[in-house]
Design an enzyme around this catalytic site. Structure first.
Site, mmCIF file in Angstrom:
data_model
loop_
_atom_site.group_PDB
_atom_site.id
_atom_site.type_symbol
_atom_site.label_atom_id
_atom_site.label_comp_id
_atom_site.label_asym_id
_atom_site.label_seq_id
_atom_site.Cartn_x
_atom_site.Cartn_y
_atom_site.Cartn_z
ATOM 1 N N TYR A 113 -10.891 -1.396 4.757
ATOM 2 C CA TYR A 113 -10.225 -0.103 4.664
ATOM 3 C C TYR A 113 -8.854 -0.254 4.002
ATOM 4 C CZ TYR A 113 -7.742 4.064 6.409
ATOM 5 O OH TYR A 113 -6.990 5.215 6.527
ATOM 6 N N SER A 163 -2.247 5.897 3.923
ATOM 7 C CA SER A 163 -2.181 5.347 5.275
ATOM 8 C C SER A 163 -1.132 4.256 5.212
ATOM 9 C CB SER A 163 -3.524 4.720 5.686
ATOM 10 O OG SER A 163 -3.390 3.902 6.832
#
Length: 275
Positions: A149, A136
């Site tokens: 995260y 990501s």
């Protein structure tokens, strides 16, 4: 396809969203694909049009990852392993309890480590293979609102690039590890985040569709690179912010305001509110 496919591909978290799209793109590129997911039924449904090869897999289970790798060997060798399984939690880090923090790290970081090491045990012995870790952009820059995260994804980048360097130092030239770092993707992971202020950072760029990212994953599978961002310009942007943490922190209110505007645009596109 630029060269023959050397063995089978394994995709984790492949029952839906990006994982399912990656499996389909690899299948179209000639790979025999083993789709794995915690949800066995959903994985089987996703695999049906792609040859019907699926297995349940909890990536937190090291032995289960090794068993999947061994099964792929029986289909002509393990050529590719894509660690896609992941979970997102949002909000300030102090709002998550210990169990939530542990679960995020166990799935996003340790789960990908389990898959990587299971694959490398086979690939190092056979002399070739490629692990693609879906990270990501949050793995390249601190992401306010998605801090836990992002921390799990930062760890995965460090593990991936460091492992690639270790492979080269050990003389393994035909085994590769890559990180794929996409911007926000319109998948079930974000479908219920349109009103979540903690997820605003995922809407600061151009929201991607999973098929676009999957096509880039298929190209990366054929032509390994250590770290690839999608789109490329966003990778350069977030790396600049990462290199300037002081200004990045001061700019956080503006960044999140842009993200909230992106959420409103996506709500209109999704028909969740009137234009």
């Amino acid at each position: 396809m630029t060269k023959p496919v050397p063995g089978a591909a394994v995709v984790t978290g492949a029952a839906g969203g990006l994982g399912r799209a990656i499996a389909a793109a690899l299948h179209a590129d000639g790979w025999p694909v083993l789709l794995t997911d915690l949800d066995a039924g959903a994985a089987a449904d996703a695999a049906a049009p792609l040859g019907g090869w699926s297995r349940p897999l909890d990536v937190r289970d090291e032995a289960a990852c090794a068993a999947v790798a061994a099964e792929a060997v029986g289909r002509g060798g393990l050529g590719l392993w894509v660690n896609n399984a992941g979970i997102l939690v949002t909000g300030p880090s102090w709002e998550h309890d210990a169990a939530t923090r542990r679960r995020v790290v166990e799935v996003n970081t340790l789960g990908a480590m389990n898959g990587t090491l299971a694959a490398l045990a086979v690939m190092r012995a056979q002399g070739h293979g490629h692990v693609v870790n879906v990270v990501s952009l949050a793995g390249l820059v601190a992401a306010p609102g998605e801090t836990v995260y992002a921390a799990s994804k930062h760890a995965l980048v460090a593990f991936s690039v460091g492992t690639l360097a270790d492979l080269r130092l050990a003389g393994h030239r035909g085994v590769h590890v890559s990180c794929l770092c996409p911007d926000g993707i319109w998948t079930p992971m974000l479908h219920d985040r349109l009103d979540d202020p903690g997820a605003a950072v995922s809407f600061t760029g151009t929201l991607l569709n999973p098929e676009r990212v999957a096509r880039r994953a298929a190209r990366l599978a054929r032509r390994p690179r250590p770290v690839v961002s999608v789109p490329r310009w966003r990778g350069a942007q977030v790396r600049l912010l990462d290199a300037l943490p002081g200004p990045a922190v001061r700019l956080a209110p503006l960044i999140l305001a842009a993200g909230r505007a992106g959420q409103r645009r996506q709500r209109r596109r999704a028909g969740a509110e009137p234009p």
